[in-house]
Enzyme design. Structure first.
Site, PDB file in Angstrom:
ATOM      1  CG  ASN A   9      -1.694   1.281   1.536  1.00 16.50           C
ATOM      2  OD1 ASN A   9      -1.713   2.113   0.504  1.00 16.50           O
ATOM      3  ND2 ASN A   9      -2.261   1.449   2.483  1.00 16.50           N
ATOM      4  CD1 TRP A  10       3.560   1.061  -3.155  1.00  9.60           C
ATOM      5  CD2 TRP A  10       3.550   2.177  -4.679  1.00  9.60           C
ATOM      6  NE1 TRP A  10       4.025   0.364  -4.063  1.00  9.60           N
ATOM      7  CE2 TRP A  10       4.191   1.180  -5.211  1.00  9.60           C
ATOM      8  CE3 TRP A  10       3.293   3.220  -6.144  1.00  9.60           C
ATOM      9  CZ2 TRP A  10       4.813   0.686  -6.539  1.00  9.60           C
ATOM     10  CZ3 TRP A  10       3.919   2.823  -7.253  1.00  9.60           C
ATOM     11  CH2 TRP A  10       4.498   1.587  -7.371  1.00  9.60           C
ATOM     12  CE  LYS A  11      -0.259   3.330   4.879  1.00 10.79           C
ATOM     13  NZ  LYS A  11      -0.180   3.376   6.138  1.00 10.79           N
ATOM     14  CG  HIS A  94      -5.621   1.961   5.044  1.00 12.65           C
ATOM     15  ND1 HIS A  94      -5.350   2.956   6.177  1.00 12.65           N
ATOM     16  CD2 HIS A  94      -4.708   1.206   5.250  1.00 12.65           C
ATOM     17  CE1 HIS A  94      -4.098   2.800   6.465  1.00 12.65           C
ATOM     18  NE2 HIS A  94      -3.738   1.602   5.766  1.00 12.65           N
ATOM     19  CD  GLU A  96      -3.113   5.517   6.631  1.00 10.01           C
ATOM     20  OE1 GLU A  96      -2.821   5.633   5.581  1.00 10.01           O
ATOM     21  OE2 GLU A  96      -1.987   4.944   7.276  1.00 10.01           O
ATOM     22  N   GLY A 233       2.724  -1.190   4.276  1.00  8.71           N
ATOM     23  CA  GLY A 233       2.897   0.177   3.954  1.00  8.71           C
ATOM     24  C   GLY A 233       4.298   0.629   3.642  1.00  8.71           C
ATOM     25  N   GLY A 234       4.897   1.321   4.857  1.00  7.03           N
ATOM     26  CA  GLY A 234       6.261   1.793   4.644  1.00  7.03           C
ATOM     27  C   GLY A 234       7.237   1.009   3.922  1.00  7.03           C
TER      28      GLY A 234
END
Ligand code: PGA
Length: 249
Positions: A9-11, A94, A96, A233-234
């Site tokens: 998940n590159w956000k 998600h 967020e 994510g990160g």
């Protein structure tokens, strides 16, 4: 069949050019060895990233979708638009999105149904905040999110959904859930699914763990019988970290 999945998940990270470069590197390194690898990129990257994917095990996904099908919804992106880029997955709910954009269970339920109708596989996220875990309410919170978000789906539709358990206190904090905490929740989710849809559907449901998953802890997390992979994510922003997690299986 339950699938092993690692989804990045590159956000809101990477320019288009940076994203294409990252996707090219991942595409080069992915081996077609039974693990499904998904890149969930920003909307504007989807089509270009799709053009660099050549591996059978590498798939594309979006990070969100609109809760309407089309029309006057400025700035929104529909499930059909996502599908038309070559995407096969979409992250829904998600934390967020739930916290910053106030997406509630009813809206996420609607998005899940639209995604399924468009032929996309929803990666449905659930997870408690720290205060809920400290109050020993985490099981109840996750149960409610799953029941409200998914449990009016037909068994056929439910069978297409991937679930991602992401304790909010573990997302981007460097503090992952322990292997035991992850297994305990994943087992509880599978039992909940079994009660509603039967053991066969439950056994075939992929349940991913998300929250500070990295190459150094992925092996231990993924070794649990009810952890079928990760939502990353990160560590998905760097090809070697991401591939280190993919190769943890
Ligand atoms: P993280 O994020 O790996 O950076 O903790 C996971 C996610 O939000 O999906």
């Amino acid at each position: 069949m339950r699938k092993k999945i690692v989804a990045g998940n590159w956000k809101m990270n990477k320019t288009l050019q940076e994203g294409v470069e990252l996707a090219k590197t991942v595409n080069r390194q992915v081996e077609d060895n039974g693990v499904i690898v998904i890149l969930c990129t920003p909307f504007i990257h989807l089509s270009e990233v799709n053009n660099v994917i050549t591996k059978d095990s590498l798939f594309l996904g979006a990070q969100n979708c609109a809760s309407e099908t089309s029309g006057a919804f400025t700035g929104e992106v529909s499930v059909d638009m996502i599908k038309s880029t070559g995407s096969e997955y979409v992250i829904i709910g998600h934390s967020e999105r739930r916290s910053y954009y106030h997406e509630d269970d009813a809206q996420l339920n609607k998005k899940t149904k639209l995604a399924l109708a468009a032929g996309l596989t929803p990666i449905f996220c659930c997870g408690e905040v720290l205060a809920e875990r400290q109050a020993n309410n985490h099981m109840k919170v996750v149960k409610t999110q799953i029941e409200n978000g998914l449990f009016d789906l037909s068994p056929e539709d439910f069978a297409k959904v991937v679930i991602a358990y992401e304790p909010v206190w573990a997302i981007g904090t460097g503090v992952n859930a322990t292997s035991d905490q992850a297994q305990e929740m994943h087992k509880a989710i599978r039992e909940l699914v079994a009660e509603k849809y039967g053991t066969q559907v439950a056994n075939n449901t992929s349940i991913l763990y998300g929250g500070s998953c990295k190459p150094s802890n992925a092996k231990e997390l993924f070794a649990n019988p009810d952890v079928d992979g990760g939502l990353i994510g990160g560590a998905s922003l760097n090809a070697s970290d991401f591939m280190g997690i993919v190769n943890a299986f």
